[in-house]
Design a protein around this motif. Structure first.
Motif, PDB file in Angstrom:
ATOM      1  N   LEU A   1       0.820  -1.201   0.000  1.00 25.44           N
ATOM      2  CA  LEU A   1       0.000   0.000   0.000  1.00 25.44           C
ATOM      3  C   LEU A   1       0.863   1.263   0.000  1.00 25.44           C
ATOM      4  O   LEU A   1       0.507   2.266  -0.631  1.00 25.44           O
ATOM      5  N   ASP A   2       1.992   1.222   0.706  1.00 20.12           N
ATOM      6  CA  ASP A   2       2.899   2.379   0.717  1.00 20.12           C
ATOM      7  C   ASP A   2       3.486   2.611  -0.668  1.00 20.12           C
ATOM      8  O   ASP A   2       3.642   3.755  -1.107  1.00 20.12           O
ATOM      9  N   VAL A   3       3.824   1.527  -1.356  1.00 17.32           N
ATOM     10  CA  VAL A   3       4.377   1.631  -2.709  1.00 17.32           C
ATOM     11  C   VAL A   3       3.334   2.211  -3.661  1.00 17.32           C
ATOM     12  O   VAL A   3       3.632   3.079  -4.485  1.00 17.32           O
ATOM     13  N   ILE A   4       2.096   1.741  -3.524  1.00 17.80           N
ATOM     14  CA  ILE A   4       1.016   2.228  -4.385  1.00 17.80           C
ATOM     15  C   ILE A   4       0.751   3.706  -4.122  1.00 17.80           C
ATOM     16  O   ILE A   4       0.560   4.501  -5.055  1.00 17.80           O
ATOM     17  N   ALA A   5       0.752   4.104  -2.850  1.00 17.98           N
ATOM     18  CA  ALA A   5       0.514   5.503  -2.506  1.00 17.98           C
ATOM     19  C   ALA A   5       1.608   6.395  -3.078  1.00 17.98           C
ATOM     20  O   ALA A   5       1.341   7.492  -3.588  1.00 17.98           O
ATOM     21  N   ASN A   6       2.842   5.930  -2.997  1.00 19.44           N
ATOM     22  CA  ASN A   6       3.945   6.718  -3.559  1.00 19.44           C
ATOM     23  C   ASN A   6       3.844   6.818  -5.072  1.00 19.44           C
ATOM     24  O   ASN A   6       4.111   7.875  -5.652  1.00 19.44           O
ATOM     25  N   ALA A   7       3.453   5.718  -5.727  1.00 16.00           N
ATOM     26  CA  ALA A   7       3.295   5.735  -7.182  1.00 16.00           C
ATOM     27  C   ALA A   7       2.197   6.720  -7.591  1.00 16.00           C
ATOM     28  O   ALA A   7       2.321   7.419  -8.596  1.00 16.00           O
ATOM     29  N   ARG A   8       1.137   6.784  -6.784  1.00 17.39           N
ATOM     30  CA  ARG A   8       0.060   7.734  -7.059  1.00 17.39           C
ATOM     31  C   ARG A   8       0.555   9.177  -6.940  1.00 17.39           C
ATOM     32  O   ARG A   8       0.272  10.019  -7.792  1.00 17.39           O
ATOM     33  N   ASP A   9       1.316   9.448  -5.883  1.00 16.88           N
ATOM     34  CA  ASP A   9       1.850  10.796  -5.692  1.00 16.88           C
ATOM     35  C   ASP A   9       2.809  11.179  -6.826  1.00 16.88           C
ATOM     36  O   ASP A   9       2.819  12.324  -7.292  1.00 16.88           O
ATOM     37  N   GLN A  10       3.597  10.216  -7.259  1.00 18.64           N
ATOM     38  CA  GLN A  10       4.534  10.493  -8.345  1.00 18.64           C
ATOM     39  C   GLN A  10       3.788  10.766  -9.649  1.00 18.64           C
ATOM     40  O   GLN A  10       4.169  11.661 -10.421  1.00 18.64           O
ATOM     41  N   ALA A  11       2.720  10.029  -9.898  1.00 15.40           N
ATOM     42  CA  ALA A  11       1.914  10.252 -11.102  1.00 15.40           C
ATOM     43  C   ALA A  11       1.262  11.631 -11.069  1.00 15.40           C
ATOM     44  O   ALA A  11       1.183  12.325 -12.092  1.00 15.40           O
ATOM     45  N   GLN A  12       0.810  12.052  -9.892  1.00 16.94           N
ATOM     46  CA  GLN A  12       0.211  13.383  -9.768  1.00 16.94           C
ATOM     47  C   GLN A  12       1.233  14.476 -10.048  1.00 16.94           C
ATOM     48  O   GLN A  12       0.918  15.488 -10.687  1.00 16.94           O
ATOM     49  N   SER A  13       2.469  14.271  -9.588  1.00 16.29           N
ATOM     50  CA  SER A  13       3.529  15.240  -9.868  1.00 16.29           C
ATOM     51  C   SER A  13       3.830  15.300 -11.356  1.00 16.29           C
ATOM     52  O   SER A  13       4.068  16.377 -11.908  1.00 16.29           O
ATOM     53  N   GLN A  14       3.815  14.148 -12.013  1.00 16.24           N
ATOM     54  CA  GLN A  14       4.047  14.109 -13.460  1.00 16.24           C
ATOM     55  C   GLN A  14       2.958  14.863 -14.205  1.00 16.24           C
ATOM     56  O   GLN A  14       3.236  15.635 -15.125  1.00 16.24           O
ATOM     57  N   ARG A  15       1.711  14.674 -13.800  1.00 15.50           N
ATOM     58  CA  ARG A  15       0.600  15.382 -14.446  1.00 15.50           C
ATOM     59  C   ARG A  15       0.715  16.883 -14.230  1.00 15.50           C
ATOM     60  O   ARG A  15       0.486  17.674 -15.153  1.00 15.50           O
ATOM     61  N   ALA A  16       1.053  17.268 -12.998  1.00 11.19           N
ATOM     62  CA  ALA A  16       1.195  18.699 -12.705  1.00 11.19           C
ATOM     63  C   ALA A  16       2.338  19.311 -13.516  1.00 11.19           C
ATOM     64  O   ALA A  16       2.234  20.446 -13.986  1.00 11.19           O
ATOM     65  N   SER A  17       3.402  18.552 -13.708  1.00  9.69           N
ATOM     66  CA  SER A  17       4.523  19.047 -14.511  1.00  9.69           C
ATOM     67  C   SER A  17       4.118  19.231 -15.969  1.00  9.69           C
ATOM     68  O   SER A  17       4.481  20.229 -16.608  1.00  9.69           O
ATOM     69  N   ILE A  18       3.352  18.281 -16.493  1.00  9.40           N
ATOM     70  CA  ILE A  18       2.876  18.387 -17.873  1.00  9.40           C
ATOM     71  C   ILE A  18       1.947  19.586 -18.024  1.00  9.40           C
ATOM     72  O   ILE A  18       2.028  20.343 -19.007  1.00  9.40           O
ATOM     73  N   GLU A  19       1.062  19.808 -17.061  1.00  6.80           N
ATOM     74  CA  GLU A  19       0.162  20.962 -17.110  1.00  6.80           C
ATOM     75  C   GLU A  19       0.942  22.271 -17.030  1.00  6.80           C
ATOM     76  O   GLU A  19       0.604  23.245 -17.707  1.00  6.80           O
ATOM     77  N   ALA A  20       1.985  22.279 -16.201  1.00  8.36           N
ATOM     78  CA  ALA A  20       2.806  23.485 -16.083  1.00  8.36           C
ATOM     79  C   ALA A  20       3.507  23.793 -17.398  1.00  8.36           C
ATOM     80  O   ALA A  20       3.589  24.953 -17.828  1.00  8.36           O
ATOM     81  N   LYS A  21       4.009  22.756 -18.069  1.00  4.64           N
ATOM     82  CA  LYS A  21       4.669  22.960 -19.357  1.00  4.64           C
ATOM     83  C   LYS A  21       3.664  23.406 -20.415  1.00  4.64           C
ATOM     84  O   LYS A  21       3.949  24.282 -21.230  1.00  4.64           O
ATOM     85  N   ARG A  22       2.479  22.810 -20.377  1.00  6.60           N
ATOM     86  CA  ARG A  22       1.434  23.228 -21.316  1.00  6.60           C
ATOM     87  C   ARG A  22       1.063  24.690 -21.101  1.00  6.60           C
ATOM     88  O   ARG A  22       0.928  25.458 -22.049  1.00  6.60           O
ATOM     89  N   ASN A  23       0.899  25.082 -19.832  1.00  5.78           N
ATOM     90  CA  ASN A  23       0.561  26.474 -19.525  1.00  5.78           C
ATOM     91  C   ASN A  23       1.653  27.424 -19.997  1.00  5.78           C
ATOM     92  O   ASN A  23       1.366  28.543 -20.429  1.00  5.78           O
ATOM     93  N   PHE A  24       2.900  26.983 -19.902  1.00 11.27           N
ATOM     94  CA  PHE A  24       3.988  27.839 -20.376  1.00 11.27           C
ATOM     95  C   PHE A  24       3.881  28.080 -21.872  1.00 11.27           C
ATOM     96  O   PHE A  24       4.002  29.222 -22.342  1.00 11.27           O
ATOM     97  N   TRP A  25       3.657  27.029 -22.652  1.00  9.94           N
ATOM     98  CA  TRP A  25       3.598  27.204 -24.110  1.00  9.94           C
ATOM     99  C   TRP A  25       2.352  27.988 -24.520  1.00  9.94           C
ATOM    100  O   TRP A  25       2.380  28.726 -25.518  1.00  9.94           O
ATOM    101  N   LEU A  26       1.266  27.849 -23.762  1.00 11.89           N
ATOM    102  CA  LEU A  26       0.099  28.695 -24.022  1.00 11.89           C
ATOM    103  C   LEU A  26       0.437  30.160 -23.741  1.00 11.89           C
ATOM    104  O   LEU A  26       0.104  31.048 -24.530  1.00 11.89           O
ATOM    105  N   ALA A  27       1.106  30.406 -22.613  1.00 10.75           N
ATOM    106  CA  ALA A  27       1.496  31.769 -22.266  1.00 10.75           C
ATOM    107  C   ALA A  27       2.478  32.336 -23.284  1.00 10.75           C
ATOM    108  O   ALA A  27       2.426  33.527 -23.615  1.00 10.75           O
ATOM    109  N   ASP A  28       3.355  31.493 -23.802  1.00 10.65           N
ATOM    110  CA  ASP A  28       4.309  31.938 -24.815  1.00 10.65           C
ATOM    111  C   ASP A  28       3.583  32.355 -26.093  1.00 10.65           C
ATOM    112  O   ASP A  28       3.920  33.378 -26.706  1.00 10.65           O
TER     113      ASP A  28
END
Length: 201
Positions: free
Chosen positions: A154-181
């Motif tokens: 369960l700890d491994v699964i929880a960490n994998a979930r948190d890591q996936a959320q960080s990946q999604r947030a990073s992709i959204e941040a990059k998308r927002n940058f190119w939109l702003a550009d």
């Protein structure tokens, strides 16, 4: 796959300077003033109306590092003579005021767009340089502890979930940058009056 972030963001003053040199509304306002002066029978002189000041400046204060920057300017030729009609002078002055207003509005639009652009760039860069590497390191430590029977599945699964959320947030941040550009580029060309106001959570 989104394009990688540039190594460094655009320079703030450079965007304003480029916008005032190439925006069609600014150029049209300046040409309109010149055409009006010619139609009113005014003759051109060597004087210019400095709507804004353009020039490289160096500011230094004793005991502090030298500060460098740019002042942005739009110079409009001043027409005089050729007519003594008060109405003609008033119309020409009105056109100069409109040209100044156009330049100020253009500069404000670019500055607002650049603020959103820079915020989006800094956010995306933060995810790329700090958040994702730390998440990867945490994931590695979690797996080591799991292999040592110190953590549950369960700890491994929880960490994998948190890591996936960080990946999604990073992709959204990059998308927002190119939109702003894109929005900043449109503001510099005078083809858009909107700019990015959202940032990733």
């Amino acid at each position: 796959t989104l394009t990688s972030l540039p190594d460094s963001p655009r320079a703030d003053n450079a965007t304003e300077s480029i916008a005032l040199q190439q925006r069609l509304d600014v150029l049209a306002a300046n040409q309109s003033s010149q055409r009006l002066a010619q139609s009113l029978g005014m003759t051109r002189t060597n004087r210019f109306v400095d709507v804004l000041d353009l020039g490289y400046q160096r500011n230094s204060v004793s005991g502090q590092a030298m500060q460098k920057g740019y002042d942005i300017s739009v110079r409009v030729p001043l027409f005089t003579g050729g007519t003594r009609q008060t109405k003609a002078q008033f119309l020409y002055q009105q056109s100069l005021d409109q040209a100044a207003d156009t330049a100020i509005r253009a500069r404000a639009e670019v500055r607002a767009s650049y603020t959103s652009y820079r915020l989006a760039y800094d956010t995306a860069k933060h995810y790329q340089q700090h958040v994702l590497p730390v998440r990867a390191q945490i994931a590695e430590e979690v797996m080591l502890r799991y292999n040592g029977m110190l953590l549950s599945v369960l700890d491994v699964i929880a960490n994998a979930r948190d890591q996936a959320q960080s990946q999604r947030a990073s992709i959204e941040a990059k998308r927002n940058f190119w939109l702003a550009d894109s929005i900043l580029e449109a503001a510099m060309n005078g083809s858009s009056s909107s700019y990015l106001t959202t940032t990733p959570e």
